[in-house]
Scaffold this motif. Structure first.
Motif, PDB file in Angstrom:
ATOM      1  N   GLU A 106      36.943  44.317 124.253  1.00  0.00           N
ATOM      2  CA  GLU A 106      36.652  45.724 124.580  1.00  0.00           C
ATOM      3  C   GLU A 106      37.175  46.078 125.968  1.00  0.00           C
ATOM      4  OE1 GLU A 106      34.055  43.944 121.656  1.00  0.00           O
ATOM      5  OE2 GLU A 106      34.356  43.440 123.783  1.00  0.00           O
ATOM      6  N   GLY A 107      36.978  45.164 126.925  1.00  0.00           N
ATOM      7  CA  GLY A 107      37.442  45.419 128.280  1.00  0.00           C
ATOM      8  C   GLY A 107      38.949  45.480 128.371  1.00  0.00           C
ATOM      9  N   GLN A 108      39.648  44.594 127.647  1.00  0.00           N
ATOM     10  CA  GLN A 108      41.112  44.610 127.702  1.00  0.00           C
ATOM     11  C   GLN A 108      41.678  45.820 126.972  1.00  0.00           C
ATOM     12  OE1 GLN A 108      43.005  40.817 127.029  1.00  0.00           O
ATOM     13  NE2 GLN A 108      42.043  40.016 128.877  1.00  0.00           N
ATOM     14  N   ARG A 109      41.022  46.228 125.902  1.00  0.00           N
ATOM     15  CA  ARG A 109      41.466  47.455 125.235  1.00  0.00           C
ATOM     16  C   ARG A 109      41.308  48.660 126.176  1.00  0.00           C
ATOM     17  NH1 ARG A 109      42.586  48.542 120.080  1.00  0.00           N
ATOM     18  NH2 ARG A 109      41.534  46.669 119.301  1.00  0.00           N
ATOM     19  N   ALA A 110      40.207  48.683 126.928  1.00  0.00           N
ATOM     20  CA  ALA A 110      39.978  49.795 127.854  1.00  0.00           C
ATOM     21  C   ALA A 110      41.059  49.841 128.928  1.00  0.00           C
ATOM     22  CB  ALA A 110      38.593  49.668 128.492  1.00  0.00           C
ATOM     23  N   VAL A 111      41.484  48.674 129.410  1.00  0.00           N
ATOM     24  CA  VAL A 111      42.564  48.635 130.403  1.00  0.00           C
ATOM     25  C   VAL A 111      43.836  49.237 129.822  1.00  0.00           C
ATOM     26  CG1 VAL A 111      44.072  47.129 131.743  1.00  0.00           C
ATOM     27  CG2 VAL A 111      41.623  46.667 131.667  1.00  0.00           C
ATOM     28  N   LEU A 112      44.172  48.845 128.601  1.00  0.00           N
ATOM     29  CA  LEU A 112      45.392  49.363 127.973  1.00  0.00           C
ATOM     30  C   LEU A 112      45.287  50.863 127.703  1.00  0.00           C
ATOM     31  CD1 LEU A 112      46.294  46.476 125.488  1.00  0.00           C
ATOM     32  CD2 LEU A 112      47.179  46.901 127.785  1.00  0.00           C
ATOM     33  N   VAL A 113      44.118  51.304 127.264  1.00  0.00           N
ATOM     34  CA  VAL A 113      43.918  52.742 127.031  1.00  0.00           C
ATOM     35  C   VAL A 113      44.154  53.508 128.329  1.00  0.00           C
ATOM     36  CG1 VAL A 113      42.182  54.499 126.515  1.00  0.00           C
ATOM     37  CG2 VAL A 113      42.393  52.481 125.042  1.00  0.00           C
ATOM     38  N   GLY A 114      43.703  52.932 129.440  1.00  0.00           N
ATOM     39  CA  GLY A 114      43.910  53.587 130.731  1.00  0.00           C
ATOM     40  C   GLY A 114      45.369  53.764 131.089  1.00  0.00           C
ATOM     41  N   TYR A 115      46.234  52.923 130.538  1.00  0.00           N
ATOM     42  CA  TYR A 115      47.676  53.041 130.773  1.00  0.00           C
ATOM     43  C   TYR A 115      48.367  53.860 129.690  1.00  0.00           C
ATOM     44  CZ  TYR A 115      46.913  49.242 134.102  1.00  0.00           C
ATOM     45  OH  TYR A 115      46.463  48.468 135.144  1.00  0.00           O
ATOM     46  N   GLY A 116      47.608  54.372 128.737  1.00  0.00           N
ATOM     47  CA  GLY A 116      48.203  55.150 127.653  1.00  0.00           C
ATOM     48  C   GLY A 116      48.723  54.298 126.520  1.00  0.00           C
ATOM     49  N   ILE A 117      48.355  53.018 126.499  1.00  0.00           N
ATOM     50  CA  ILE A 117      48.804  52.117 125.428  1.00  0.00           C
ATOM     51  C   ILE A 117      47.711  52.062 124.370  1.00  0.00           C
ATOM     52  CG2 ILE A 117      49.517  49.752 124.862  1.00  0.00           C
ATOM     53  CD1 ILE A 117      50.587  49.507 127.713  1.00  0.00           C
ATOM     54  N   THR A 118      47.830  52.942 123.393  1.00  0.00           N
ATOM     55  CA  THR A 118      46.885  53.019 122.286  1.00  0.00           C
ATOM     56  C   THR A 118      47.666  52.888 120.978  1.00  0.00           C
ATOM     57  OG1 THR A 118      47.074  55.423 122.054  1.00  0.00           O
ATOM     58  CG2 THR A 118      45.434  54.594 123.628  1.00  0.00           C
ATOM     59  N   GLU A 119      46.958  52.633 119.902  1.00  0.00           N
ATOM     60  CA  GLU A 119      47.637  52.514 118.609  1.00  0.00           C
ATOM     61  C   GLU A 119      48.330  53.817 118.236  1.00  0.00           C
ATOM     62  OE1 GLU A 119      45.009  50.899 115.675  1.00  0.00           O
ATOM     63  OE2 GLU A 119      44.935  48.933 116.660  1.00  0.00           O
ATOM     64  N   ALA A 120      47.681  54.938 118.540  1.00  0.00           N
ATOM     65  CA  ALA A 120      48.281  56.234 118.214  1.00  0.00           C
ATOM     66  C   ALA A 120      49.550  56.470 119.033  1.00  0.00           C
ATOM     67  CB  ALA A 120      47.276  57.351 118.447  1.00  0.00           C
ATOM     68  N   ALA A 121      49.493  56.159 120.329  1.00  0.00           N
ATOM     69  CA  ALA A 121      50.640  56.417 121.206  1.00  0.00           C
ATOM     70  C   ALA A 121      51.789  55.458 120.943  1.00  0.00           C
ATOM     71  CB  ALA A 121      50.204  56.320 122.663  1.00  0.00           C
ATOM     72  N   MET A 122      51.479  54.224 120.555  1.00  0.00           N
ATOM     73  CA  MET A 122      52.529  53.228 120.316  1.00  0.00           C
ATOM     74  C   MET A 122      53.045  53.268 118.882  1.00  0.00           C
ATOM     75  SD  MET A 122      52.855  51.864 123.302  1.00  0.00           S
ATOM     76  CE  MET A 122      52.397  53.482 123.970  1.00  0.00           C
ATOM     77  N   GLY A 123      52.263  53.860 117.994  1.00  0.00           N
ATOM     78  CA  GLY A 123      52.662  53.903 116.591  1.00  0.00           C
ATOM     79  C   GLY A 123      52.576  52.556 115.914  1.00  0.00           C
ATOM     80  N   CYS A 124      51.694  51.690 116.407  1.00  0.00           N
ATOM     81  CA  CYS A 124      51.546  50.349 115.831  1.00  0.00           C
ATOM     82  C   CYS A 124      50.197  49.786 116.245  1.00  0.00           C
ATOM     83  CB  CYS A 124      52.677  49.436 116.296  1.00  0.00           C
ATOM     84  SG  CYS A 124      52.657  49.058 118.061  1.00  0.00           S
ATOM     85  N   PRO A 125      49.747  48.695 115.617  1.00  0.00           N
ATOM     86  CA  PRO A 125      48.464  48.095 115.992  1.00  0.00           C
ATOM     87  C   PRO A 125      48.481  47.529 117.416  1.00  0.00           C
ATOM     88  CG  PRO A 125      49.191  47.324 113.836  1.00  0.00           C
ATOM     89  CD  PRO A 125      50.350  48.038 114.444  1.00  0.00           C
ATOM     90  N   VAL A 126      47.291  47.435 117.995  1.00  0.00           N
ATOM     91  CA  VAL A 126      47.109  46.803 119.302  1.00  0.00           C
ATOM     92  C   VAL A 126      46.103  45.674 119.127  1.00  0.00           C
ATOM     93  CG1 VAL A 126      46.312  47.088 121.679  1.00  0.00           C
ATOM     94  CG2 VAL A 126      47.614  48.920 120.582  1.00  0.00           C
ATOM     95  N   ASP A 127      46.534  44.449 119.377  1.00  0.00           N
ATOM     96  CA  ASP A 127      45.698  43.262 119.190  1.00  0.00           C
ATOM     97  C   ASP A 127      45.115  42.834 120.533  1.00  0.00           C
ATOM     98  OD1 ASP A 127      45.009  40.379 119.098  1.00  0.00           O
ATOM     99  OD2 ASP A 127      45.750  40.498 117.041  1.00  0.00           O
ATOM    100  N   VAL A 128      43.779  42.849 120.639  1.00  0.00           N
ATOM    101  CA  VAL A 128      43.120  42.464 121.885  1.00  0.00           C
ATOM    102  C   VAL A 128      42.254  41.220 121.706  1.00  0.00           C
ATOM    103  CG1 VAL A 128      43.147  44.781 122.891  1.00  0.00           C
ATOM    104  CG2 VAL A 128      41.243  44.092 121.424  1.00  0.00           C
ATOM    105  N   SER A 129      42.500  40.476 120.645  1.00  0.00           N
ATOM    106  CA  SER A 129      41.738  39.248 120.412  1.00  0.00           C
ATOM    107  C   SER A 129      41.916  38.276 121.576  1.00  0.00           C
ATOM    108  CB  SER A 129      42.197  38.582 119.109  1.00  0.00           C
ATOM    109  OG  SER A 129      41.683  37.265 119.009  1.00  0.00           O
ATOM    110  N   MET A 130      40.857  37.548 121.905  1.00  0.00           N
ATOM    111  CA  MET A 130      40.916  36.539 122.959  1.00  0.00           C
ATOM    112  C   MET A 130      41.155  35.141 122.385  1.00  0.00           C
ATOM    113  SD  MET A 130      40.588  38.330 125.668  1.00  0.00           S
ATOM    114  CE  MET A 130      40.308  37.107 126.941  1.00  0.00           C
TER     115      MET A 130
END
Length: 419
Positions: free
Chosen positions: A100-124
């Motif tokens: 959740e924390g790493q996804r939040a960091v990426l969202v803060g940079y505009g790196i989301t599944e919608a913006a990238m047009g692909c999945p975002v894997d944040v598994s540890m």
């Protein structure tokens, strides 16, 4: 309850300050997408992508200029080459070392599944690859290892721990970013300088490597170079571009200083919150001082830090506002992982920015005080210099005056007003 009026009398005088600009080349990339496509083509990436194969694109936790555009361009390139891209979080233990924390960091940079047009894997989830000859256990993200291809993306720049001809870059992303918390924790605890290259080489050999994409920012923190490389070129690319990044690196051109005021520190600005290359590497690693700065004042913590205030211990004075923004769990986790425990020792926290400055200048006569105010250690194009430094500044070709000296102004709540 602290009696601040005893510690910091309101009549402590302050120097007058004048704005000066540093001249830097601003050779920023114009068309990010076109440069990404050119760089990946030059690295032979198109031929390395398996038709229909899943291709991981690494995304880290640093505030890289236009990183969402770069990541989207890589994803588009993979799609056009017949692959199925997905973004994999590659930021070691940052973001609190949670998905959740790493996804939040990426969202803060505009790196989301919608913006990238692909999945975002944040598994540890990680896989142990083995042990290096230096006796270090090597880990790598399962998502990257199980992909059909990996494009490693990172900025090349001087690092807050690594010295010599290797800094932050593709090898660090491979050896630490993709190692998630398990690998990042171990490598910092056992010695980053000693173990990074052997670990990164082992991971690089195991990855289904498509290409590396190295980014360099100019003195204004703007993206200036995008370069692709093949597997066998990664180390050489890191070393060559580090020399370029060092040439771009801005600095404070005065030494010694009585006081350096940093308006904001943050993990998105430097891995150490404040760049040790600017304030002195000894404040991060110990040893003889490289910069003579008597007192460093940090006034605020950036929102992009998400409460991670690692490096705050390198300051001598902070504000209560900065202190209240600190997420202790995220900060402590980063400090333990990076073996930077002294970097989270809390300095004296003054109630306001005005109080912090008056405390900092208490020992120094205002007419003679050598002091500089900066926005942060990553943006040094505009400096506010004390009146005592103006004769020195006038003799530097890289500086030009941007206004006359004037007394510092503060808002009713004690915030510093510049400009």
């Amino acid at each position: 309850m602290v009696n601040w009026s005893r510690l910091i009398p309101s009549n402590i005088p302050l120097p007058r300050f004048a704005p000066v600009r540093q001249r830097f080349a601003d050779d920023a990339v114009d068309d990010v997408r076109a440069e990404v496509f050119r760089a990946l083509d030059a690295a032979g990436a198109r031929a390395a992508i398996v038709p229909g194969g899943r291709v991981a694109v690494t995304a880290g936790s640093r505030g890289i200029h236009r990183i969402a555009e770069v990541t989207r361009a890589v994803a588009d390139y993979v799609r056009e080459a017949g692959g199925a891209p997905f973004v994999v979080a590659a930021m070691g233990s940052h973001g609190g070392a949670t998905p959740e924390g790493q996804r939040a960091v990426l969202v803060g940079y505009g790196i989301t599944e919608a913006a990238m047009g692909c999945p975002v894997d944040v598994s540890m989830d990680t896989v142990r690859l083995g042990r290096t000859e230096t006796g270090f256990d090597v880990w790598c993200a399962r998502a990257a290892l199980e992909a059909d291809g990996v494009v490693v993306v990172n900025r090349v720049k001087p690092h807050s721990i690594l010295v010599g001809d290797l800094g932050s870059g593709l090898m660090k992303m491979i050896g630490i970013g993709l190692a998630k918390q398990a690998g990042a924790d171990a490598i910092h605890a056992q010695g980053l300088q000693e173990h990074l290259l052997p670990a990164a080489r082992m991971v690089l050999a195991a990855l289904p490597f498509v290409a590396g994409l190295a980014l360099v920012e100019n003195s204004f923190d703007r993206l200036a170079r995008i370069e692709g490389c093949r597997r066998q070129e990664v180390e050489e690319t890191d070393r060559r571009l580090l020399a370029l990044a060092r040439a771009y690196l801005p600095n404070v051109p005065f030494d010694p200083l009585d006081v350096l005021v940093v308006q904001a520190m943050g993990k998105d600005l430097s891995g150490a919150g404040m760049d040790p290359n600017v304030i002195g590497m000894h404040r991060r690693l110990g040893g003889p001082p490289q910069r003579r700065i008597r007192r460093i004042v940090a006034l605020d913590l950036t929102e992009g830090s998400h409460g991670n205030a690692v490096g705050v211990g390198m300051a001598d004075i902070i504000t209560e506002r900065l202190r209240t923004k600190i997420d202790l769990e995220a900060t402590y986790l980063n400090a333990v992982t990076s073996d930077f425990l002294w970097g989270v020792k809390l300095p004296l926290a003054a109630p306001t920015e005005e109080a912090a400055l008056r405390l900092a200048f208490k020992p120094f006569p205002p007419a003679a005080a050598r002091a500089v105010i900066v926005r942060d250690t990553a943006h040094l194009d505009l400096l506010w210099v004390s009146e005592a430094l103006l004769p020195e500044a006038q003799g530097m070709e890289s500086l030009e005056p941007a206004g006359p000296p004037a007394p510092l102004r503060f808002a009713p709540d004690g915030r510093l007003l510049l400009g």
